[in-house]
Write a protein that holds these residues in place. Structure first.
Motif, PDB file in Angstrom:
ATOM      1  N   UNK B  78      -1.723  -9.857  12.317  1.00  0.00           N
ATOM      2  CA  UNK B  78      -0.590  -9.274  11.605  1.00  0.00           C
ATOM      3  C   UNK B  78      -0.825  -9.256  10.099  1.00  0.00           C
ATOM      4  N   UNK B  79      -0.514  -8.114   9.474  1.00  0.00           N
ATOM      5  CA  UNK B  79      -0.541  -8.008   8.016  1.00  0.00           C
ATOM      6  C   UNK B  79       0.895  -7.941   7.521  1.00  0.00           C
ATOM      7  N   UNK B  80       1.139  -8.553   6.371  1.00  0.00           N
ATOM      8  CA  UNK B  80       2.516  -8.652   5.878  1.00  0.00           C
ATOM      9  C   UNK B  80       2.591  -8.169   4.441  1.00  0.00           C
ATOM     10  N   UNK B  81       3.553  -7.314   4.172  1.00  0.00           N
ATOM     11  CA  UNK B  81       3.806  -6.854   2.804  1.00  0.00           C
ATOM     12  C   UNK B  81       5.181  -7.362   2.384  1.00  0.00           C
ATOM     13  N   UNK B  82       5.233  -8.451   1.599  1.00  0.00           N
ATOM     14  CA  UNK B  82       6.540  -8.965   1.178  1.00  0.00           C
ATOM     15  C   UNK B  82       7.189  -8.025   0.170  1.00  0.00           C
ATOM     16  N   UNK B  83       8.433  -8.321  -0.175  1.00  0.00           N
ATOM     17  CA  UNK B  83       9.089  -7.509  -1.188  1.00  0.00           C
ATOM     18  C   UNK B  83       8.415  -7.708  -2.533  1.00  0.00           C
ATOM     19  N   UNK B  84       8.171  -6.607  -3.195  1.00  0.00           N
ATOM     20  CA  UNK B  84       7.474  -6.622  -4.470  1.00  0.00           C
ATOM     21  C   UNK B  84       8.198  -7.500  -5.493  1.00  0.00           C
ATOM     22  N   UNK B  85       9.531  -7.489  -5.454  1.00  0.00           N
ATOM     23  CA  UNK B  85      10.304  -8.225  -6.458  1.00  0.00           C
ATOM     24  C   UNK B  85      10.242  -9.739  -6.273  1.00  0.00           C
ATOM     25  N   UNK B  86       9.718 -10.174  -5.133  1.00  0.00           N
ATOM     26  CA  UNK B  86       9.748 -11.608  -4.842  1.00  0.00           C
ATOM     27  C   UNK B  86       8.756 -12.427  -5.668  1.00  0.00           C
ATOM     28  N   UNK B  87       7.784 -11.754  -6.291  1.00  0.00           N
ATOM     29  CA  UNK B  87       6.792 -12.543  -7.003  1.00  0.00           C
ATOM     30  C   UNK B  87       6.817 -12.250  -8.499  1.00  0.00           C
ATOM     31  N   UNK B  88       6.162 -13.135  -9.260  1.00  0.00           N
ATOM     32  CA  UNK B  88       6.117 -13.037 -10.706  1.00  0.00           C
ATOM     33  C   UNK B  88       4.892 -12.217 -11.101  1.00  0.00           C
ATOM     34  N   UNK B  89       5.130 -10.999 -11.546  1.00  0.00           N
ATOM     35  CA  UNK B  89       4.010 -10.116 -11.884  1.00  0.00           C
ATOM     36  C   UNK B  89       3.362 -10.470 -13.222  1.00  0.00           C
ATOM     37  N   UNK B  90       3.915 -11.465 -13.927  1.00  0.00           N
ATOM     38  CA  UNK B  90       3.256 -11.937 -15.151  1.00  0.00           C
ATOM     39  C   UNK B  90       2.222 -13.010 -14.850  1.00  0.00           C
TER      40      UNK B  90
END
Lengths: 287, 260
Positions: B78-90
């Motif tokens: 299984x591959x998983x794509x979490x919600x983009x907003x859930x992580x710190x892009x900095x």
């Protein structure tokens, strides 16, 4: 030689703290270092009462255990009681620190342990405890312990780099791939606990926090790669230790306090320098 | 339906955060369909459902299974794509760093990524049109580019089942078109796709099977059976009428419609 001994000790603490602090800063949980450094007090006292000496492995183990106990408490308050993380930290460590204070004031009058020393440290005194490593080569025993811890931390960060990176950057993704967030959390917390415990009686709890938060935060302004950040934070910690030591000599002031000030001021200076460089760059690109 | 092998099933699944239930007694079985949509209003438990299926969130009661097995036994498929907003892009990492995380668990956390992994990472980046950005710091990416990076990381996992949490949320038009093409290609390759989705207008054309959620399960079934006024108003309640009104106003004014 005394200058060298103090700087060596402070630098080792700086590097240990930079390795752990970088991950804490990225996880937005630096204050857990503060919590641990205070929460070790009851562990130290109980270990001392059992063993009867203030500097040996039993005391270190006792301190480390009560540090880890603090992180377990914090985790429990956050996950099971669903208290906000900062509130969990506030409740857990004050509880343990206060327990330590009460134990010492109630049962420890004759004991060579005091809260002042826990907070401010006595790095100047490391020179009083020099040990011969091999013939003709002397080092403060404090720094020998710090070197051993550095070796352990280096091993943990190198071997566990991927696990720490993955669970720090994207815990949900890590869990989905079967990487245990809990295991890596406690690997990091054990490292932080160990670091704090061996550091605070030489440099004090305040400088430990300063070392955990400051150099990684400065490095974060300067780099965009986690690996570089780890090296940079270590280097910055060492430079701040050297500057802080000579500042303290010039001022005839506390070494730990001076290093903390150098770290704080460096952060502000680097921040403005980076802002200035960015502005210059954008002006150039506009032209 | 009962003859097809079950892809994903949930039984009496309840997840409670604090005192507020995110999912309440959700019970369904999805047969081996190819493109499955999970839809519902904000806060209806869509992401929580994906997280429960992946074992990221511990259910308060009930359980889920994938391929009729415990999730731990089938994770590597299984591959998983979490919600983009859930992580710190900095976070101090490059595009390449993030996509290579898709290989960490596959290769083993304590092993070096080898040439094969490097090739897979490069191919995955190429598929989402981000190979030339691989050295780029992730904080410099646009929303659409961030989503592409997340998709590339999931591709690098090389699963056969893809769980995606709002892959279309907040992306630009060219990224949206790219994702649609990518999903078509994956479908042709025989991958199974489970997509948390927002846009009601495209639901019918994208999905074979639809799960409608509003904390409780509203409906689960083939799109042709499940997608109708009754189930939609049960799912979205009063919000649907407001939403369709706004849509109508926008359509009348010939504004391009982009959801979230």
């Amino acid at each position: 030689m005394n200058d060298f001994y103090v700087i060596l000790t402070a630098s080792l603490v700086a590097i240990n703290c930079a390795l752990m602090g970088s991950f804490l800063v990225m996880r937005k949980m630096v204050m857990i270092g503060d919590a641990i450094s205070h929460a070790v007090l009851p562990g130290i006292f109980i270990a001392y009462m059992v063993s009867g000496v203030t500097t040996n492995l039993v005391v270190l183990a006792g301190a480390a255990l009560s540090g880890i106990l603090a992180t377990v408490l914090i985790e429990w308050f956050t996950k099971k009681v669903r208290l906000q993380n900062d509130a969990s930290i506030g409740i857990s460590y004050t509880l343990l620190f206060a327990l330590g204070v009460i134990l010492i004031s109630r049962y420890g009058q004759k004991v060579d342990l005091d809260q002042e020393c826990v907070l401010y440290g006595d790095i100047e005194l490391t020179v009083l405890n020099i040990r011969e490593i091999f013939s003709g080569f002397y080092l403060p025993s404090q720094s020998v312990v710090l070197m051993a811890v550095l070796a352990i931390l280096l091993l943990a960060v190198i071997l566990g780099y991927k696990g720490l990176l993955l669970t720090t950057f994207d815990p949900a993704f890590a869990a989905s791939a079967g990487v245990s967030i809990g295991v890596w959390h406690y690997v990091l917390m054990s490292g932080v606990s160990l670091t704090t415990v061996v550091s605070f009686d030489s440099v004090g709890a305040i400088l430990v926090i300063s070392f955990l938060a400051g150099p990684p935060a400065i490095a974060y302004l300067l780099t965009e790669r986690l690996k570089t950040l780890l090296f940079l934070a270590s280097g910055i910690g060492v430079i701040c230790s050297i500057l802080g030591y000579y500042l303290a000599k010039a001022w005839d002031a506390s070494v730990a306090g001076s290093i903390s000030i150098v770290i704080g001021v460096s952060f502000v200076l680097v921040f403005f320098a980076v802002q200035l460089a960015k502005r210059k760059q954008s002006v150039i690109s506009l032209e | 339906m009962s003859k097809e092998p079950t892809l994903i099933e949930a039984h009496n699944l309840t997840v409670v955060y604090g005192r507020k239930p995110a999912l309440w007694n959700v019970d369904f079985e999805i047969p081996g369909k190819q493109v499955i949509g999970i839809m519902g209003p904000n806060g209806s438990g869509k992401s929580t459902l994906l997280k429960s299926i992946m074992g990221v969130v511990e259910p308060t009661s009930g359980f889920t299974k994938v391929y009729d097995q415990d999730i731990d036994d089938v994770r590597d498929r299984i591959s998983y794509v979490p919600q983009r907003q859930d992580i710190d892009w900095d976070f101090p990492a490059s595009v390449w760093d993030v996509v290579s995380m898709g290989r960490f668990a596959q290769r083993g956390l304590f092993k070096r990524l080898n040439k094969e992994d490097q090739d897979i990472i490069a191919q995955s980046l190429d598929k989402v049109g981000m190979l030339s950005f691989s050295k780029r710091q992730i904080s410099q990416l646009s929303g659409g580019q961030q989503q592409r990076v997340f998709l590339a990381r999931a591709l690098a996992q090389q699963g056969e089942l893809f769980l995606m949490d709002e892959p279309f949320a907040g992306v630009d038009i060219s990224t949206e078109e790219m994702i649609i093409d990518l999903l078509k290609e994956m479908k042709e390759e025989g991958k199974t796709l489970v997509i948390v989705h927002h846009d009601l207008h495209t639901a019918q054309s994208y999905f074979d099977w639809l799960v409608l959620l509003n904390t409780r399960l509203v409906a689960s079934g083939p799109v042709s059976e499940v997608f109708n006024d009754k189930t939609l108003s049960d799912t979205y309640g009063g919000k649907l009428t407001t939403m369709s009104k706004i849509t109508q106003v926008l359509e009348n004014k010939e504004f391009p419609i982009r959801h979230k």
